[in-house]
Design an enzyme around this catalytic site. Structure first.
Site, PDB file in Angstrom:
ATOM      1  N   SER A   1       0.859  -1.183   0.000  1.00  0.00           N
ATOM      2  CA  SER A   1       0.000   0.000   0.000  1.00  0.00           C
ATOM      3  C   SER A   1       0.891   1.226   0.000  1.00  0.00           C
ATOM      4  CB  SER A   1      -0.885  -0.005   1.251  1.00  0.00           C
ATOM      5  OG  SER A   1      -1.519   1.242   1.435  1.00  0.00           O
TER       6      SER A   1
ATOM      7  N   TYR B   1      -2.014  -0.542  10.269  1.00  0.00           N
ATOM      8  CA  TYR B   1      -1.997  -1.075   8.902  1.00  0.00           C
ATOM      9  C   TYR B   1      -0.722  -0.657   8.179  1.00  0.00           C
ATOM     10  CZ  TYR B   1      -3.710  -2.213   4.201  1.00  0.00           C
ATOM     11  OH  TYR B   1      -3.865  -2.737   2.934  1.00  0.00           O
TER      12      TYR B   1
END
Length: 248
Positions: free
Chosen positions: A153, A166
């Site tokens: 990501s 995350y």
């Protein structure tokens, strides 16, 4: 490589494991890989969702997939070792892995991160991915050429406020990929990351509840990169972190 056009036989006779294969990007990748000739091993938490993807693949004329119901949150290294042994016994080898399964956790200030949620996200996004990869390497080494794709990501490259849990899990993912890619340089097994970017998935809706999903690309829209990195056309690509939706 977002405009990559895969030859129809790109994944013929390849055996590919997809985690998080029950919905979203994982389900789309499984169906796409099957369309291009692969036998898919569908791994996920929810059997009914995996069965739905199984039916879609078979109804489209694809090779019959295998289903592995497994929750990464509760799985141990011995579970992955048993799974790897079964794959070798049934298929003789493994040609590819798409590590797609991840959990988001709650977005919060770093000082407010819940300790148990931190542990849960790290266990799924990092520990499960690491232990599974360790277990699968012998099966991957039996393939003539094998590709392992990790899902990253943009917050795994540059930290972002309130995304601590995350983001750190994706920084770790990038580190795992780079370490393995360096270890296996000039070998038949290679490791890369894909950053799907903003995509119309349940996780995206969880992170951005006010966003209009119709403004986002669908999982099908970003499949060219997933095909490219899994097939032999990218056999010289190793240790790279590629974007499905590069910023213009």
């Amino acid at each position: 490589m977002n405009d990559y056009v895969a030859p129809q036989q790109l994944l013929n006779n390849k055996v590919i494991l997809i985690t998080g294969a029950g919905d979203g990007i994982g389900a789309e990748a499984a169906k796409t890989y099957a369309k291009y000739g692969a036998t898919c091993i569908l791994l996920g938490r929810t059997v009914s969702k995996l069965e739905s993807v199984y039916d879609d693949i078979v109804n489209a004329g694809g090779a019959e997939p295998a289903i592995v119901p497994l929750d990464l949150k509760g799985a141990t290294p011995s579970h992955y070792q048993q799974m790897a042994q079964t794959i070798i016994e049934q298929f003789g080898r493994l040609d590819g892995v798409l590590h797609n399964a991840s959990v988001l956790g709650h977005l919060s200030a770093f000082k407010d991160i819940d300790a148990q949620e931190w542990q849960d996200v790290m266990h799924t996004n990092v520990n499960g991915m690491v232990f599974m990869t360790q277990a699968l390497i012998p099966a991957l080494e039996k393939a003539e050429k094998a590709s392992v794709i990790f899902t990253t990501s943009s917050v795994g490259r540059k930290g972002r406020a309130f995304w601590g849990t995350y983001a750190v899990s994706k920084f770790a993912t990038e580190g795992v990929m780079q370490t393995l890619a360096d270890e296996y340089q000039n070998k038949s097994l290679r490791f890369n990351c894909i950053n799907p970017g903003g995509t119309r998935t349940n996780m995206r809706a969880q992170a951005f509840p006010a966003e209009n999903p119709n403004t986002l690309k669908t999982p099908a829209d970003i499949m060219p990169m997933y095909l490219y990195l899994m097939g032999d056309d990218s056999s010289d690509v190793n240790g790279q972190s590629l974007d499905c939706q590069p910023k213009r």
